[in-house]
Design a protein around this motif. Structure first.
Motif, short mmCIF file in Angstrom:
data_model
loop_
_atom_site.label_atom_id
_atom_site.label_comp_id
_atom_site.label_asym_id
_atom_site.label_seq_id
_atom_site.Cartn_x
_atom_site.Cartn_y
_atom_site.Cartn_z
N CYS A 298 0.80 -1.23 0.00
CA CYS A 298 0.00 0.00 0.00
C CYS A 298 0.84 1.28 0.00
N LEU B 227 2.36 7.38 5.08
CA LEU B 227 3.03 6.54 6.08
C LEU B 227 3.79 5.37 5.45
N HIS B 228 3.49 5.07 4.20
CA HIS B 228 4.19 3.93 3.58
C HIS B 228 5.69 4.20 3.46
N ARG C 199 7.87 2.69 6.23
CA ARG C 199 7.49 1.33 6.63
C ARG C 199 8.57 0.30 6.33
N CYS D 255 0.89 1.25 9.08
CA CYS D 255 2.32 1.55 8.87
C CYS D 255 2.78 2.53 9.95
FE1 SF4 Z 1 -1.68 2.14 3.27
FE2 SF4 Z 1 0.00 2.04 5.30
FE3 SF4 Z 1 -1.26 4.31 4.78
FE4 SF4 Z 1 -2.60 2.24 5.77
S1 SF4 Z 1 -0.99 3.38 6.81
S2 SF4 Z 1 -3.25 3.55 4.06
S3 SF4 Z 1 -1.57 0.50 4.82
S4 SF4 Z 1 0.24 3.30 3.46
#
Ligand code: SF4
Length: 256
Positions: free
Chosen positions: A79, A84-85, A88, A150
């Motif tokens: 994702c 936030l990716h 991660r 993430c």
């Molecule tokens: Fe995607 Fe991670 Fe953002 Fe959730 S936190 S939407 S899994 S990038």
């Protein structure tokens, strides 16, 4: 004139449209149906959507919870839907008993969780494990997940837009697991799940009706309890409320 959809396919498509709406997608386009294709000869199943119909991957029949959760994980994929990716190492989906009566939901992974790909495995996780065993149950008995999957950089609080983008996946996990009780750990989880803005003192100490007959209670996040252990007594009161609801016996003494 195209043939009408059979009831099972209609049901699956309605479930998928509902999911897209939860993701904030409201406009749909149906591909033109090839009049030369007889739909009866190309039945729609869960893994091979008929190419002549709207291009969708149909959800599994709910009942096979591991498959349903696997499909959610596949839908998340690698994702990049929110910022936030970028930081991660591992996406943290959720862990535990798919038939759990009790689900704990925190706000997001920290460094240990990001490294391991599992929620609540660091110091806060150890405290959560202690809280769970004080209730007379085991970590393996419950399901544990977070609002965002993430790790936020430097463990900052996830932003509202990040929670809004990621939480529909959590909602789908909840819909599959169907716990009797959800405990929201901390303000981010409580505010996201309940879609309200209130202080922890206003949020705690009462039950909220949630989707599908699930009841929701709010308590402090274990990371907050590590910073302010005086609040553990208050958290224990919240957990006793949950134990009563689940019919778990209350111990005579509070845990240390
Ligand atoms: Fe995607 Fe991670 Fe953002 Fe959730 S936190 S939407 S899994 S990038």
């Amino acid at each position: 004139m195209p043939k009408p959809l059979d009831p099972q396919t209609k049901k699956h498509l309605a479930a998928r449209v509902k999911y897209y709406k939860e993701m904030g997608i409201h406009d749909f386009y149906r591909q033109p149906i090839d009049p030369n294709v007889d739909l009866a000869l190309h039945p729609v199943n869960e893994t091979t959507p008929a190419k002549s119909q709207a291009s969708v991957t149909l959800p599994p029949v709910i009942g096979d919870k591991p498959s349903a959760l696997k499909l959610i994980r596949e839908d998340i994929g690698e994702c990049t839907r929110c910022r936030l990716h970028k930081g991660r190492t591992n996406l943290v989906f959720g862990v535990g008993n798919v038939n759990a009566d009790l689900m704990f939901i925190g706000e997001g992974p920290g460094a240990d969780e990001d490294a391991k790909g599992e929620p609540f495995v660091g110091r806060a996780g150890q405290l959560l494990n202690n809280m769970i065993s004080a209730m007379g149950i085991k970590r393996e008995d419950v399901y544990i997940a977070n609002v965002v999957k993430c790790r936020p950089p430097s463990n900052r609080t996830p932003e509202k837009d990040e929670c809004d983008v990621c939480s529909p996946f959590l909602m789908r996990q909840i819909d599959v697991i169907k716990p009797k009780v959800i405990v929201a750990l901390g303000a981010v989880a409580a505010k996201t799940l309940l879609a309200i803005n209130a202080s922890m003192s206003d949020l705690r100490g009462r039950w909220y009706g949630f989707r599908g007959g699930t009841k929701l209670a709010v308590t402090y996040h274990p990371a907050f309890l590590l910073r302010d252990p005086r609040q553990k007594k208050e958290a224990w009161k919240d957990l006793q409320m949950v134990m009563t609801e689940l019919g778990l016996p209350l111990p005579n003494r509070a845990p240390e």
